[in-house]
Write a protein that holds these residues in place. Structure first.
Motif, PDB file in Angstrom:
ATOM      1  N   ILE A   1       4.432   3.691  -8.007  1.00 34.95           N
ATOM      2  CA  ILE A   1       3.843   2.628  -8.287  1.00 34.95           C
ATOM      3  C   ILE A   1       3.835   1.515  -8.614  1.00 34.95           C
ATOM      4  CG2 ILE A   1       1.024   1.500  -9.663  1.00 34.95           C
ATOM      5  CD1 ILE A   1       1.489   2.642  -6.126  1.00 34.95           C
TER       6      ILE A   1
ATOM      7  N   SER B   1      -3.126   7.985  -2.193  1.00 30.78           N
ATOM      8  CA  SER B   1      -2.547   5.585  -2.005  1.00 30.78           C
ATOM      9  C   SER B   1      -3.400   4.855  -3.523  1.00 30.78           C
ATOM     10  CB  SER B   1      -2.742   5.914  -0.695  1.00 30.78           C
ATOM     11  OG  SER B   1      -3.731   4.443  -0.082  1.00 30.78           O
ATOM     12  N   SER B   2      -2.353   4.147  -2.962  1.00 31.04           N
ATOM     13  CA  SER B   2      -2.807   2.927  -4.246  1.00 31.04           C
ATOM     14  C   SER B   2      -2.491   1.108  -2.996  1.00 31.04           C
ATOM     15  CB  SER B   2      -1.985   3.194  -5.103  1.00 31.04           C
ATOM     16  OG  SER B   2      -2.701   3.773  -5.977  1.00 31.04           O
ATOM     17  N   ARG B   3      -3.885   0.289  -3.118  1.00 28.59           N
ATOM     18  CA  ARG B   3      -3.742  -0.623  -2.259  1.00 28.59           C
ATOM     19  C   ARG B   3      -3.464  -1.589  -3.863  1.00 28.59           C
ATOM     20  NH1 ARG B   3      -5.504  -1.941   2.211  1.00 28.59           N
ATOM     21  NH2 ARG B   3      -6.079  -4.009   1.627  1.00 28.59           N
ATOM     22  N   ILE B   4      -2.126  -2.067  -3.831  1.00 26.87           N
ATOM     23  CA  ILE B   4      -1.931  -3.166  -4.398  1.00 26.87           C
ATOM     24  C   ILE B   4      -1.443  -4.253  -4.212  1.00 26.87           C
ATOM     25  CG2 ILE B   4       0.511  -4.183  -6.121  1.00 26.87           C
ATOM     26  CD1 ILE B   4       1.162  -1.030  -5.807  1.00 26.87           C
TER      27      ILE B   4
ATOM     28  N   HIS C   1       3.781  10.013  -8.000  1.00 28.30           N
ATOM     29  CA  HIS C   1       2.677   8.471  -6.887  1.00 28.30           C
ATOM     30  C   HIS C   1       2.639   7.406  -8.166  1.00 28.30           C
ATOM     31  CE1 HIS C   1      -0.277   6.598  -4.630  1.00 28.30           C
ATOM     32  NE2 HIS C   1      -0.785   5.812  -5.467  1.00 28.30           N
TER      33      HIS C   1
ATOM     34  N   VAL D   1      -4.092  -3.750  -9.635  1.00 22.95           N
ATOM     35  CA  VAL D   1      -3.443  -2.550  -9.172  1.00 22.95           C
ATOM     36  C   VAL D   1      -4.905  -1.837  -9.518  1.00 22.95           C
ATOM     37  CG1 VAL D   1      -1.779  -0.927 -10.466  1.00 22.95           C
ATOM     38  CG2 VAL D   1      -1.460  -3.435 -10.295  1.00 22.95           C
ATOM     39  N   PRO D   2      -5.170  -1.192  -8.693  1.00 22.96           N
ATOM     40  CA  PRO D   2      -5.894   0.000  -9.380  1.00 22.96           C
ATOM     41  C   PRO D   2      -5.397   0.941 -10.154  1.00 22.96           C
ATOM     42  CG  PRO D   2      -4.750   0.213  -7.329  1.00 22.96           C
ATOM     43  CD  PRO D   2      -3.583  -0.371  -7.379  1.00 22.96           C
TER      44      PRO D   2
ATOM     45  N   ASN E   1       0.841  -1.400  -0.140  1.00 21.83           N
ATOM     46  CA  ASN E   1      -0.156   0.106  -0.027  1.00 21.83           C
ATOM     47  C   ASN E   1       1.009   1.023  -0.572  1.00 21.83           C
ATOM     48  OD1 ASN E   1      -2.650   1.286   2.124  1.00 21.83           O
ATOM     49  ND2 ASN E   1      -2.372   1.641  -0.330  1.00 21.83           N
TER      50      ASN E   1
ATOM     51  N   PRO F   1      -5.345   6.286  -7.793  1.00 18.10           N
ATOM     52  CA  PRO F   1      -5.071   6.262  -6.451  1.00 18.10           C
ATOM     53  C   PRO F   1      -6.028   6.181  -6.098  1.00 18.10           C
ATOM     54  CG  PRO F   1      -3.812   8.522  -6.883  1.00 18.10           C
ATOM     55  CD  PRO F   1      -3.946   7.877  -8.333  1.00 18.10           C
ATOM     56  N   SER F   2      -6.287   6.362  -4.959  1.00 19.51           N
ATOM     57  CA  SER F   2      -7.555   7.189  -3.770  1.00 19.51           C
ATOM     58  C   SER F   2      -7.280   7.817  -2.922  1.00 19.51           C
ATOM     59  CB  SER F   2      -8.274   6.032  -3.512  1.00 19.51           C
ATOM     60  OG  SER F   2      -7.206   5.041  -2.493  1.00 19.51           O
TER      61      SER F   2
END
Length: 405
Positions: free
Chosen positions: A252, A284-287, A248, A268-269, A216, A272-273
């Motif tokens: 990523i 943020s990106s949750r991978i 960002h 992979v989103p 993350n 980002p959020s």
């Protein structure tokens, strides 16, 4: 009468209250709380250019030896420094207690440490940090460097001993969605004095549970505002900022590149959020991924990812060279990783930011900002000031702070 078992919430709170500097390892995530005590075995220190790459195999060997010796808690806990050639500090504890997440009553005020008079010495001075950002921007204009993270430190000296257990409680209460930690550090480099790495990171480097893995990364930040309308405007601006979105994306891309060889599936989103702490907004990106080989441990993944461009830069070697040239101090364990790995390979590793290295009466706080093309030195300085607030507010600093220059 049969005694009722303690609720997970009360047990987690008890683990926090039971922390003792110098003899404990504490790590709280949004889903679990760990308290380790004592030392059953120490992972031998190893220096050299391949020290970091060899760390997972050395930890695995110590864990296997512990299990064969009949130790029923084959888990390694500790911290890895920013510079991979410097030894990590990892041990197999004598005891380990686990609980659910820390839950705090919103109506209970944060108890500040007893007020002490501090002197604060910035290293480097703000003007020198601005010059450093300018140097980094020139490197990007004339070479292949795309991003570098430049950090500052604050050296704080107190007139009375620092209450580290209380500081840890304040950090945990102020940052319930992050990763609160306290780790004993080697005493040799400090002339035999006890040292503690303590902080509350918002960023997960990587976790593993079975075959499921999660990274993350956070990159791109904006300071929070006390005014709700202004705060939401800052969040919306961050989410649309070309400079921050570029920063960002660099992170990523590098994280995905490092994880892909280990995963048969990787989610992979598309973009980002936003996530927030009490002091900062972050992109943020949750991978999420699924491991191709069950023998890959959480520490193996952490080593493959460390250091991410979120704390170093990109390309990594060029960024590391720039940091060594521009920053006037040794980062130590700041921007390393802290966490745990068990004998099965499961574990969690947080990025070591929003933290300090402490001994009895001094703390060395750290904060950094990602520099990319389009960065403005004054804005990056302001970002580091905002990031310092996590530690400073938990320390209860205010009227009694005296800044030296």
């Amino acid at each position: 009468m049969t005694e009722r078992p303690m609720s997970p919430q009360k047990l987690a709170a008890q683990l926090l209250e039971s922390y003792e500097a110098g003899s404990s390892f504490f790590f709280a995530s949004p889903k679990r709380t760990l308290l380790a005590r004592g030392t059953f075995a120490t992972v031998p220190h190893f220096e050299g250019t391949d020290a970091l790459q060899r760390l997972p195999e050395r930890v695995a060997a110590v864990l296997n030896n512990a299990r064969e010796a009949g130790h029923d808690i084959p888990v390694a806990v500790g911290a890895v420094p920013f510079d991979g050639s410097i030894p990590a500090q990892m041990v197999v504890p004598m005891t380990l207690q686990r609980a659910g997440p820390l839950v705090f009553d919103a109506d209970v005020p944060v108890h500040q440490p007893l007020a002490a008079r501090y002197t604060v010495q910035p290293v480097p001075e703000p003007a020198a940090y601005l010059d450093g950002v300018t140097q980094a921007l020139k490197l990007m204009q004339t070479g292949s460097l795309r991003k570098v993270v430049l950090s500052r430190s604050l050296h704080l000296s107190a007139t009375t001993p620092i209450d580290l257990p209380q500081l840890l409680r304040n950090l945990a209460q102020r940052n319930p969605s992050g990763y609160t930690f306290a780790v004993d550090l080697p005493t040799e480099a400090a002339g035999g004095r006890r040292r503690t790495l303590i902080g509350a990171s918002p960023e997960l480097l990587v976790s593993r549970s079975g075959l499921q893995v999660l990274a993350n990364p956070l990159a791109g930040s904006a300071a929070r505002s006390a005014d709700p309308i202004e705060d939401q405007e800052r969040a919306a601006t961050l989410l649309k900022s070309p400079k921050d979105l570029h920063e960002h994306a660099v992170v990523i891309d590098a994280v995905v590149e490092a994880m892909r060889p280990y995963c048969k599936k990787l989610d992979v989103p598309a973009g980002p959020s936003l996530v927030s702490t009490q002091t900062m907004w972050h992109l943020s990106s949750r991978i999420c991924g699924e491991l191709a080989d069950p023998s890959i441990t959480s520490l193996t993944l952490a080593v493959a990812l460390h250091p991410t461009p979120a704390v170093c830069g990109y390309p990594t070697e060029l960024a590391h060279e720039a940091i060594t040239t521009i920053e006037p101090f040794d980062r130590g364990f700041y921007t390393g990783t802290v966490g745990w790995c068990d004998v099965n390979g499961d574990g969690q590793w947080a990025v070591t930011i929003r933290c300090a290295e402490a001994d009895e009466r001094t703390l060395r706080l750290f904060a950094g900002a990602g520099i990319v093309v389009g960065s403005k030195p004054e804005s990056e300085l302001a970002e580091t000031e905002a990031k310092f607030r996590t530690m400073l507010q938990a320390m209860g600093l205010g009227q009694n702070t005296e800044v030296q220059s």
